[in-house]
Design a protein around this motif. Structure first.
Motif, mmCIF file in Angstrom:
data_model
loop_
_atom_site.group_PDB
_atom_site.id
_atom_site.type_symbol
_atom_site.label_atom_id
_atom_site.label_comp_id
_atom_site.label_asym_id
_atom_site.label_seq_id
_atom_site.Cartn_x
_atom_site.Cartn_y
_atom_site.Cartn_z
ATOM 1 N N LEU A 22 19.194 74.055 51.535
ATOM 2 C CA LEU A 22 20.018 73.062 52.229
ATOM 3 C C LEU A 22 21.492 73.417 52.166
ATOM 4 O O LEU A 22 22.187 73.454 53.194
ATOM 5 N N LEU A 30 19.654 67.363 57.826
ATOM 6 C CA LEU A 30 18.500 66.582 57.397
ATOM 7 C C LEU A 30 17.682 66.056 58.571
ATOM 8 O O LEU A 30 16.560 65.595 58.381
ATOM 9 N N PHE A 40 13.520 69.329 55.432
ATOM 10 C CA PHE A 40 13.868 69.076 54.034
ATOM 11 C C PHE A 40 13.197 67.788 53.571
ATOM 12 O O PHE A 40 13.436 66.719 54.149
#
Length: 302
Positions: free
Chosen positions: A146, A161, A214
């Motif tokens: 990330l 996200l 994610f």
């Protein structure tokens, strides 16, 4: 139509026609609730379309002064005024309400703060070591993937996200990102970003294309607050500055590109800024770094 009904209609228009983000809808909704609450006391009754059309700039200045007394900062009052302006223009266009109240009305003067970027070594440390605060290999790989993506591609945390597995970035093909207002942009992808994402997905065991890219510990789409906490925990462990946040990695992406000689227009496109003036804030950051370098290196700087 009551003021509350007008507010609801305006927020519905913002969401469906202007495709405003949930954050904008929440902020503008709260700002207009503050306005209508003030006007109920100021006018002695709940405002309707007629009373809203009869407002004058002095009424809105009183509202801003009241919010200042309540402790609102200049930037908060400027946002509230922006919400009121948009609301009054909507009422003028849809319901024939006079927009005289906003004519010539000026908000508090704001000096945009310079973005707070990390040094290159600090940014590299984050993406290499941030996973060390997690208690499982999968979560460690997730965090590394990330934050490598945020720094390597300059994404907002919300943009990262929102990605699904099918969107997994690949070097050479670029990453299509949907930003503010639904505006799309194509961002180049570094091999290091692709490698970090690939390692995380491999550890997940071949997830379905429609699954979130994610995941949180419980299997749902990762919450921004959890990602922010992971970086907060790492920065305290590593002794990094307090402005080491997910958004600081986006700032660092732009600042380091500018410092390496990238064109300001190109950075604007990569960040998805609607206005070049927003991107120009990074030139002040670069100037600060230049001064720091001069002070450290020049033989007569002491």
């Amino acid at each position: 139509m009551t003021g509350l009904e007008a507010r609801a209609a305006f927020l519905d228009w913002l969401e469906k026609e202007r495709r405003a983000s949930p954050h904008t809808l929440e902020a503008y909704g709260a700002d207009l609730a503050d306005l209508l609450g003030f006007l109920s006391r100021h006018l002695g009754a709940e405002p309707d379309l007629k009373s809203l059309g009869a407002l004058r700039p002095a009424d809105l200045r009183s509202f801003l002064a009241f919010r200042a007394e309540k402790g609102d900062s200049a930037s908060t009052r400027a946002r509230k005024l922006a919400a009121v302006r948009s609301f009054m223009r909507f009422l003028a266009k849809r319901h024939g309400v006079s927009p005289d109240a906003i004519a010539g009305l000026r908000g508090p003067r704001l000096k945009p703060p310079a973005p707070r970027a990390l040094r290159e070594a600090e940014a590299r440390d984050v993406i290499a070591e941030v996973g060390s605060v997690e208690n499982s290999n999968l979560l460690s790989l997730r965090d590394q993937a990330l934050f490598t993506l945020l720094y390597g591609c300059g994404l907002r945390i919300s943009e990262a996200l929102a990605l699904d597995v099918r969107d997994a970035p690949r070097a050479g093909t670029g990453l299509r990102v949907r930003g503010k207002g639904g505006k799309e942009r194509l961002v180049p992808v570094l091999p290091a970003v692709e490698a970090a994402i690939s390692a995380y997905l491999t550890a997940r065991g071949g997830p379905l294309p429609e699954a979130p890219l994610f995941l949180g510990a419980r299997g749902g789409r990762l919450d921004p607050a959890i990602a922010q906490k992971a970086l907060r925990d790492y920065r305290r462990l590593a002794g990094l500055p307090e402005h080491t946040t997910p958004h600081a990695l986006r700032h660092s992406f732009a600042t380091h590109l500018l410092g390496a000689g990238a064109d300001l227009r190109a950075i604007q496109e990569l960040l998805g800024h609607a206005s070049l003036s927003t991107t120009q804030r990074y030139t002040s950051v670069d100037a600060v770094r230049l001064l720091e370098t001069w002070q450290k290196a020049h033989p007569r700087s002491e």
